[in-house]
Design a protein around this motif. Structure first.
Motif, PDB file in Angstrom:
ATOM      1  N   LEU A 185      70.748 128.225  63.278  1.00  0.00           N
ATOM      2  CA  LEU A 185      70.102 129.177  62.373  1.00  0.00           C
ATOM      3  C   LEU A 185      68.861 129.800  63.010  1.00  0.00           C
ATOM      4  CD1 LEU A 185      70.032 130.620  59.683  1.00  0.00           C
ATOM      5  CD2 LEU A 185      68.905 128.625  58.673  1.00  0.00           C
ATOM      6  N   LEU A 186      68.258 129.108  63.982  1.00  0.00           N
ATOM      7  CA  LEU A 186      67.078 129.651  64.660  1.00  0.00           C
ATOM      8  C   LEU A 186      67.395 130.883  65.500  1.00  0.00           C
ATOM      9  CD1 LEU A 186      65.113 126.450  65.799  1.00  0.00           C
ATOM     10  CD2 LEU A 186      64.735 127.872  63.779  1.00  0.00           C
TER      11      LEU A 186
ATOM     12  N   THR B 285      62.399 132.991  61.856  1.00  0.00           N
ATOM     13  CA  THR B 285      63.677 132.919  61.143  1.00  0.00           C
ATOM     14  C   THR B 285      63.497 133.268  59.676  1.00  0.00           C
ATOM     15  OG1 THR B 285      64.495 131.224  62.671  1.00  0.00           O
ATOM     16  CG2 THR B 285      65.606 131.402  60.541  1.00  0.00           C
TER      17      THR B 285
ATOM     18  N   CYS C  92      64.263 127.934  54.478  1.00  0.00           N
ATOM     19  CA  CYS C  92      63.497 127.698  55.711  1.00  0.00           C
ATOM     20  C   CYS C  92      62.695 126.408  55.654  1.00  0.00           C
ATOM     21  CB  CYS C  92      62.619 128.910  56.017  1.00  0.00           C
ATOM     22  SG  CYS C  92      63.604 130.312  56.575  1.00  0.00           S
TER      23      CYS C  92
ATOM     24  N   VAL D 283      74.079 132.563  56.865  1.00  0.00           N
ATOM     25  CA  VAL D 283      72.828 131.791  56.847  1.00  0.00           C
ATOM     26  C   VAL D 283      73.086 130.373  56.343  1.00  0.00           C
ATOM     27  CG1 VAL D 283      70.588 131.549  55.688  1.00  0.00           C
ATOM     28  CG2 VAL D 283      71.251 133.740  56.677  1.00  0.00           C
TER      29      VAL D 283
ATOM     30  N   PHE E 190      68.362 133.463  64.281  1.00  0.00           N
ATOM     31  CA  PHE E 190      67.844 134.543  63.448  1.00  0.00           C
ATOM     32  C   PHE E 190      66.377 134.843  63.757  1.00  0.00           C
ATOM     33  CE2 PHE E 190      71.719 133.777  61.319  1.00  0.00           C
ATOM     34  CZ  PHE E 190      71.987 134.855  60.483  1.00  0.00           C
ATOM     35  N   SER E 191      65.713 133.945  64.506  1.00  0.00           N
ATOM     36  CA  SER E 191      64.319 134.195  64.876  1.00  0.00           C
ATOM     37  C   SER E 191      64.200 135.438  65.754  1.00  0.00           C
ATOM     38  CB  SER E 191      63.728 132.980  65.600  1.00  0.00           C
ATOM     39  OG  SER E 191      64.416 132.719  66.816  1.00  0.00           O
TER      40      SER E 191
ATOM     41  N   THR F 203      60.775 128.791  63.262  1.00  0.00           N
ATOM     42  CA  THR F 203      61.199 128.769  61.864  1.00  0.00           C
ATOM     43  C   THR F 203      60.528 129.886  61.061  1.00  0.00           C
ATOM     44  OG1 THR F 203      61.297 126.349  62.110  1.00  0.00           O
ATOM     45  CG2 THR F 203      61.647 127.241  59.912  1.00  0.00           C
TER      46      THR F 203
ATOM     47  N   GLY G  42      64.037 138.106  63.412  1.00  0.00           N
ATOM     48  CA  GLY G  42      62.735 138.003  62.750  1.00  0.00           C
ATOM     49  C   GLY G  42      61.621 138.607  63.570  1.00  0.00           C
TER      50      GLY G  42
ATOM     51  N   SER H 261      63.543 136.943  58.962  1.00  0.00           N
ATOM     52  CA  SER H 261      64.903 137.472  58.998  1.00  0.00           C
ATOM     53  C   SER H 261      65.665 137.121  57.724  1.00  0.00           C
ATOM     54  CB  SER H 261      65.645 136.919  60.221  1.00  0.00           C
ATOM     55  OG  SER H 261      66.992 137.323  60.218  1.00  0.00           O
ATOM     56  N   VAL H 262      65.604 135.845  57.327  1.00  0.00           N
ATOM     57  CA  VAL H 262      66.328 135.395  56.130  1.00  0.00           C
ATOM     58  C   VAL H 262      65.834 136.127  54.893  1.00  0.00           C
ATOM     59  CG1 VAL H 262      66.721 133.401  54.618  1.00  0.00           C
ATOM     60  CG2 VAL H 262      66.882 133.127  57.099  1.00  0.00           C
TER      61      VAL H 262
END
Length: 445
Positions: A294-295, A356, A153, A379, A297-298, A353, A301, A359-360
Motif C-alpha cells: 500500500l505504500l 500514502t 492509514c 486500497v 501510493f506514497s 505513510t 501522494g 493519496s488515499v
C-alpha cells in the motif's frame, strides 16, 4: 480541512486505537533478540550502579560479543545507548511491577539469563509505538477531511509496516526514532515559526538515538533556513541545547563527542550498491514496497503534495526518505542480517505513510463512482496484504527462521527468492528446505 478533535468519535479513536495497538503488540509472540540484547541491561545498570558499562552482566564473554566494545577495561554497547538511557524511567517502573506482570523480579531475571529480557523490551517498545501511533493520528486529523482515510492509514502505520513485525518485538533504537520522526512531522505541519524551531528537539534526540536521523535534522534545517533566518537561529539553538547532555555524557564516558557507531566508516560505495538500491525497495525479503504494497501510493501522494502551494514542504517529505534510501543502500550489509522485511527503512515509516494518506484521501474524494469503487477496492486489498505480511513477522517464528535455512549471510541470492519468499515461509517449508540443505547453522539472533 482538518477534522475537529472535539467530535466524540474522533477522540475515542485517538484514545482507544493506540491502546488496542499496545495490546496486540504485547500479545504477539515473536520476540527475537539480536542487536538489542543489552538494551534493558544498560538501563538496569544505570539504576543499580549509576553507569552504562555491562561488565557485571557479560563477564568472561564480553570480548566475544559483537554488540560490545572495550574502553578502559570496561565493556559498553557498540550500538547507540540513547534509547536505553531514555528508557530508564520505564525500566525502573517495570522493575517495581515485574512481579505482578510476569511473576519474577526483572533485575534478577536478566542477570541470571541475559537473553530473558524479551518481555520488558517488547513492553517498552510497544509503549513507544503506542505514543507514535497517537501522534500520527493527531497528524492525520490535522490534514484530514475524511475519517475513513484516517482509519486506513492508522491501520497501515500500526499493523501494515515494520512497526508491527519488527520494531515492536524488542527494544530496537527504531522505536524511539519513529516517535521522534512522527513528532517532528506533527510540528512541521503546524505551520508556525515556533513549531518549526521546536522540530530541533525531537530531531536532535533522534540523531543520538540513531545516526541516520542526521538526514532529517539537516533537511529540516535547510528548509527552515529558506523559510526564515530568525527561525533557523532558534532551530540551531534548540538543537545545540538538546545535544549538550548527550555530548557531555559521551565525553565523560568514552572520551569523545560520539561513540564509534556514529562514524561513517561503515557506509561506502560497494560492489552491490545498485542491488542494494533495488533490494531495499523490491527484494522479496527486504523490499519496503513488497512487504507494505500500500505504500506504493506514497508516490502518488508526493505528486499531490507537490501541486500544493507549499512546494518546499513537499520536497522535505520526498528528500528525507530518498536520502535515507541512498544511505542504507551504502551499507554493504544492506539486508540487516537475520531480520524480517525492510527494518532499515522503518525510521521512515511516518513519511511513507503520511504520503500514502494524501493519496488515499484523494481517492476517497473522487466523484466518479466507478473509478472510486475500483480505487477503494485496490486500497483495501493492498492494506489487507500489508497487514497479513507483517502479522506473519510478528507471530510466526518460521518467518524469522527463514534467515538461517540456509543462512542469508552466505546465500544472499535468497533475498530475491520467488519460490520461497520470506513472508510466505512456514514450518513445513523450512522442514523441506532443511531436508535438502542439511542442518541449518546456528542463528545469529
Amino acid at each position: 480541512m482538518a477534522l475537529p478533535l472535539k467530535k466524540r468519535t474522533h477522540l475515542l479513536f485517538l484514545l482507544l486505537f493506540p491502546l488496542a495497538v499496545f495490546a496486540i503488540y504485547t500479545s504477539s509472540p515473536n520476540r527475537l533478540l539480536g542487536d538489542s540484547l543489552w538494551a534493558v541491561h544498560i538501563s538496569m545498570s544505570i539504576i543499580n550502579e549509576g553507569n552504562t558499562d555491562l561488565n557485571e552482566y557479560c563477564g568472561d564473554n564480553c570480548a566475544n560479543d559483537y554488540r560490545l566494545f572495550e574502553h578502559q577495561g570496561k565493556y559498553y554497547s557498540y550500538f547507540p545507548d540513547a534509547t536505553s538511557i531514555l528508557s530508564v524511567p520505564l525500566v525502573f517502573l517495570l522493575e517495581k511491577t515485574s512481579g505482578l506482570l510476569w511473576g519474577y523480579r526483572l533485575s534478577d531475571h536478566i542477570k541470571n539469563k541475559i537473553h530473558w529480557s524479551e518481555n520488558a523490551q517488547c513492553f517498552i517498545s510497544s509503549l513507544y509505538l503506542c505514543v507514535a501511533t497517537a501522534l500520527f493520528i493527531v497528524l492525520l486529523y490535522s490534514q484530514a477531511s475524511d475519517m475513513k482515510a484516517v482509519v486506513i492509514c492508522a491501520l497501515l502505520f500500526a499493523f501494515g509496516t515494520s512497526n508491527y513485525s519488527v520494531v515492536s518485538r524488542v527494544l530496537w533504537a527504531h522505536s524511539l526514532s519513529i516517535v521522534c520522526n512522527t513528532w517532528s512531522l506533527l510540528l512541521l505541519f503546524k505551520n508556525s515559526p515556533r513549531s518549526l524551531a521546536l522540530t530541533a528537539l525531537p530531531l536532535t534526540c533522534a540523531y543520538f538515538i540513531r545516526p541516520t536521523n542526521a538526514i532529517p535534522l539537516a533537511v529540516y534545517g535547510i528548509f527552515i533556513l529558506l523559510q526564515d533566518r530568525r527561525t533557523f537561529l532558534s532551530y540551531c539553538i534548540i538543537a545545540l541545547v538538546t545535544a549538550l547532555p548527550f555530548v557531555i555524557y559521551n565525553e565523560a564516558v568514552y572520551g569523545s563527542l560520539l561513540t564509534p557507531y556514529f562514524y561513517g566508516g561503515r557506509l561506502s560505495y560497494h560492489d552491490n550498491f545498485f542491488e542494494a538500491l533495488a533490494g531495499n525497495l523490491f527484494s522479496t525479503a527486504r523490499g519496503i514496497f513488497v512487504f507494505s504494497p500500500l505504500l506504493l501510493f506514497s508516490i502518488h501522494g508526493f505528486i499531490i503534495t507537490l501541486k500544493q502551494p507549499d512546494t518546499l514542504k513537499a520536497l522535505v517529505l520526498l528528500v528525507i526518505p530518498a536520502i535515507h534510501w541512498l544511505g542504507i543502500s551504502l551499507f554493504p550489509h544492506w539486508w540487516a542480517g537475520h531480520s524480517f522485511g525492510p527494518r532499515l527503512f522503518s525510521d521512515m515509516t511516518p513519511y511513507f505513510t503520511l504520503l500514502t494518506f494524501f493519496s488515499v484521501q484523494q481517492i476517497f474524494s473522487q466523484t466518479s463512482q466507478h473509478q472510486k469503487m475500483l480505487s477503494k477496492g485496490l486500497v483495501m486489498l493492498l492494506l489487507g496484504i500489508s497487514i497479513a505480511i507483517h502479522s506473519r513477522g510478528a507471530t510466526l517464528n518460521a518467518a524469522w527462521k527463514w534467515n538461517i535455512s540456509p543462512d542469508i549471510e552466505t546465500h544472499q541470492e535468497r533475498l530475491w527468492s520467488i519460490s520461497c519468499p520470506q513472508f510466505f515461509c512456514s514450518e513445513e517449508v523450512l522442514e523441506r528446505s532443511t531436508a535438502r540443505q542439511g542442518p541449518a547453522p546456528e542463528s545469529k539472533q
